[in-house]
Design an enzyme around this catalytic site. Sequence first.
Site, PDB file in Angstrom:
ATOM      1  N   GLU A 189       1.001  -1.196  -0.212  1.00 44.87           N
ATOM      2  CA  GLU A 189      -0.319   0.169  -0.520  1.00 44.87           C
ATOM      3  C   GLU A 189       1.237   1.459   0.122  1.00 44.87           C
ATOM      4  OE1 GLU A 189      -2.589  -1.405   3.444  1.00 44.87           O
ATOM      5  OE2 GLU A 189      -1.170  -0.110   4.502  1.00 44.87           O
ATOM      6  N   CYS A 202       3.714   8.127   1.187  1.00 44.99           N
ATOM      7  CA  CYS A 202       4.239   7.089   1.936  1.00 44.99           C
ATOM      8  C   CYS A 202       4.433   5.541   1.240  1.00 44.99           C
ATOM      9  CB  CYS A 202       3.113   6.829   3.531  1.00 44.99           C
ATOM     10  SG  CYS A 202       4.481   5.753   4.032  1.00 44.99           S
ATOM     11  N   CYS A 260       6.930  -8.032   6.494  1.00 44.45           N
ATOM     12  CA  CYS A 260       8.367  -7.003   7.111  1.00 44.45           C
ATOM     13  C   CYS A 260       8.767  -7.918   8.237  1.00 44.45           C
ATOM     14  CB  CYS A 260       8.148  -5.675   7.736  1.00 44.45           C
ATOM     15  SG  CYS A 260       9.750  -5.074   8.500  1.00 44.45           S
ATOM     16  N   CYS A 265       8.048  -5.963  14.533  1.00 43.85           N
ATOM     17  CA  CYS A 265       7.621  -5.588  15.821  1.00 43.85           C
ATOM     18  C   CYS A 265       6.362  -6.022  16.231  1.00 43.85           C
ATOM     19  CB  CYS A 265       7.270  -3.555  15.119  1.00 43.85           C
ATOM     20  SG  CYS A 265       9.816  -3.314  14.467  1.00 43.85           S
ATOM     21  N   CYS A 286       2.777  -3.084  15.084  1.00 43.00           N
ATOM     22  CA  CYS A 286       3.134  -2.896  13.623  1.00 43.00           C
ATOM     23  C   CYS A 286       2.326  -3.547  13.147  1.00 43.00           C
ATOM     24  CB  CYS A 286       4.286  -2.762  12.911  1.00 43.00           C
ATOM     25  SG  CYS A 286       3.903  -2.259  11.265  1.00 43.00           S
ATOM     26  N   CYS A 317      -0.091   1.921   7.083  1.00 44.62           N
ATOM     27  CA  CYS A 317      -0.413   0.015   7.370  1.00 44.62           C
ATOM     28  C   CYS A 317      -0.621   0.430   8.781  1.00 44.62           C
ATOM     29  CB  CYS A 317       0.539  -0.726   7.709  1.00 44.62           C
ATOM     30  SG  CYS A 317       2.037  -0.545   6.293  1.00 44.62           S
TER      31      CYS A 317
HETATM   32  N1  SAH Z   1       9.844  -0.204   8.744  1.00 39.69           N
HETATM   33  C1  SAH Z   1      10.624   0.958   9.465  1.00 39.69           C
HETATM   34  C2  SAH Z   1       9.669   2.489   7.941  1.00 39.69           C
HETATM   35  C3  SAH Z   1       7.934   1.720   7.778  1.00 39.69           C
HETATM   36  S1  SAH Z   1       6.940   1.805   9.563  1.00 39.69           S
HETATM   37  C4  SAH Z   1      10.082   1.222  10.526  1.00 39.69           C
HETATM   38  O1  SAH Z   1      10.083   0.753  11.462  1.00 39.69           O
HETATM   39  O2  SAH Z   1      10.097   2.572  11.179  1.00 39.69           O
HETATM   40  C5  SAH Z   1       6.909   3.417   9.957  1.00 39.69           C
HETATM   41  C6  SAH Z   1       6.884   4.226  11.762  1.00 39.69           C
HETATM   42  O3  SAH Z   1       5.139   3.767  11.999  1.00 39.69           O
HETATM   43  C7  SAH Z   1       7.817   3.621  12.335  1.00 39.69           C
HETATM   44  O4  SAH Z   1       8.188   4.231  12.868  1.00 39.69           O
HETATM   45  C8  SAH Z   1       7.332   2.543  12.694  1.00 39.69           C
HETATM   46  O5  SAH Z   1       7.647   2.780  14.244  1.00 39.69           O
HETATM   47  C9  SAH Z   1       5.538   2.912  13.435  1.00 39.69           C
HETATM   48  N2  SAH Z   1       4.428   2.433  12.958  1.00 39.69           N
HETATM   49  C10 SAH Z   1       4.197   0.929  13.501  1.00 39.69           C
HETATM   50  N3  SAH Z   1       3.086   0.030  13.616  1.00 39.69           N
HETATM   51  C11 SAH Z   1       2.632   2.111  14.295  1.00 39.69           C
HETATM   52  C12 SAH Z   1       1.312   1.951  15.076  1.00 39.69           C
HETATM   53  N4  SAH Z   1       0.544   0.499  15.549  1.00 39.69           N
HETATM   54  N5  SAH Z   1       0.856   3.111  15.460  1.00 39.69           N
HETATM   55  C13 SAH Z   1       1.546   4.192  15.472  1.00 39.69           C
HETATM   56  N6  SAH Z   1       3.383   3.888  14.738  1.00 39.69           N
HETATM   57  C14 SAH Z   1       3.255   3.035  14.328  1.00 39.69           C
HETATM   58 FE1  SF4 Z   2       8.707  -3.778  10.047  1.00 40.39          FE
HETATM   59 FE2  SF4 Z   2       6.812  -2.308  11.340  1.00 40.39          FE
HETATM   60 FE3  SF4 Z   2       8.951  -2.962  12.060  1.00 40.39          FE
HETATM   61 FE4  SF4 Z   2       9.143  -0.696  10.424  1.00 40.39          FE
HETATM   62  S1  SF4 Z   2       7.164  -1.056  12.532  1.00 40.39           S
HETATM   63  S2  SF4 Z   2      10.170  -2.183  10.991  1.00 40.39           S
HETATM   64  S3  SF4 Z   2       7.046  -1.980   9.039  1.00 40.39           S
HETATM   65  S4  SF4 Z   2       7.265  -4.952  11.796  1.00 40.39           S
END
Ligand code: SAH
Ligand code: SF4
Length: 371
Positions: A90, A131, A138, A142, A145, A362
């Site tokens: 996306e 974005c 991924c 995390c 996420c 996402c």
């Molecule tokens: N993988 C990279 C970039 C994609 S995620 C990274 O992790 O930095 C982009 C941002 O969204 C990151 O800072 C991530 O920690 C944050 N993020 C992911 N899930 C989230 C959520 N549910 N609420 C708020 N921020 C979130």
């Molecule tokens: Fe991957 Fe989501 Fe962690 Fe970014 S925040 S590194 S997209 S699992």
Amino acid sequence: MLIYDIDLHSLTDLLNQWNEPAYRAKQIWQGLYQHFYDSPKQFTNLPKSLREKLAENLTFSPFKVKTYIDSSDGYTRKTLFELPDKNLIEAVLMRYGDPADNPQITAPRFVSANAPLSANLRGAKNRRTLCISTQAGCAMGCVFCATGQMGFKRHLSSGEIIAQVMYYARMLKAENQVVTNIVLMGMGEPFHNYDNTMAAIDRLNDPDGYNFGARRFTISTVGLVPQIRRFADEKRQVNLAISLHAADDESRVSMLPINKKYKIGEVIDACHYYVAQTHRRITFEWALINGVNDTPEVAQKLAARLKGLLCHVNAIPLNPTLGYSGQATSRERAAVFKESLEQAGIPCTIRMRRGIDIQAGCGQLAGAVYS
Ligand code: SAH
Ligand code: SF4
């Protein structure tokens, strides 16, 4: 092969093999990156035989638009693309601007693909931030996420990364608008797909092509230390954001499994190295989770960690996801967190979540604002 996967040099070689003059490569390049053509038929300045050859040998569109959703205020659009192998990725467009330039609108939420944006959004000025995704899924896992919860599918090619930008550039062009900022904060970890991500940025940066300034990109990483150092050595002008979310290893490892491999101290050391190499300010991202990482004590710990580093903290209340029980911090608690950090000398911005009703990015970065 996808045409966006090819750089100008290789395209010139290919045309040479086809006994075409070198200037044809430039014409194709301009058609792709300045006019945003997505079909060989549109290249009316090329001979028909060459257009046919292009159609036979190259793909111009790597994905189908599966669906898209506009936020209820109409400022944010998320498009879901389906790749030929059925993987989904996306990309989100976020519009920002003076309210005077953005007349109140109520856009339909689930509309058919490829319908034009609501007419009264046209003419809205200011920032148009995209974005985009660098991977399907991924591998970093995390816990909060949505992308991490789905696991790793595959890397995107440079052309698949570029095609997301071209899709929106084309759409905005029809409204006399342009993309002003690109954040690599969609699905995936850009530094896990380093070469393809940088190839995409370089190609989009090409002055003879799309000419998108390096300083208008922001890469966000979960903190892959060797790649942060490599990025620093390359002295790129692209902005760097690090997803920190916790100030000690125990807490960070419970949210970001990668912290087993790269501890906070190593990440911060790599950040010092980056600032020394580039003299550029780093952004730390912080998803504010109620009762977990939003207290004044955590803010003080964080400030101690970041002391002496050219940086600022970008805090966004968590976007709740199905696979994680944490909740967003309230506005009041977020304000106290910011205050505590700033008293300790670390600049902090609280971002409001954008497109919350469509799980923009996402459900990730909805409020991220980089200029
Ligand atoms: N993988 C990279 C970039 C994609 S995620 C990274 O992790 O930095 C982009 C941002 O969204 C990151 O800072 C991530 O920690 C944050 N993020 C992911 N899930 C989230 C959520 N549910 N609420 C708020 N921020 C979130
Ligand atoms: Fe991957 Fe989501 Fe962690 Fe970014 S925040 S590194 S997209 S699992």
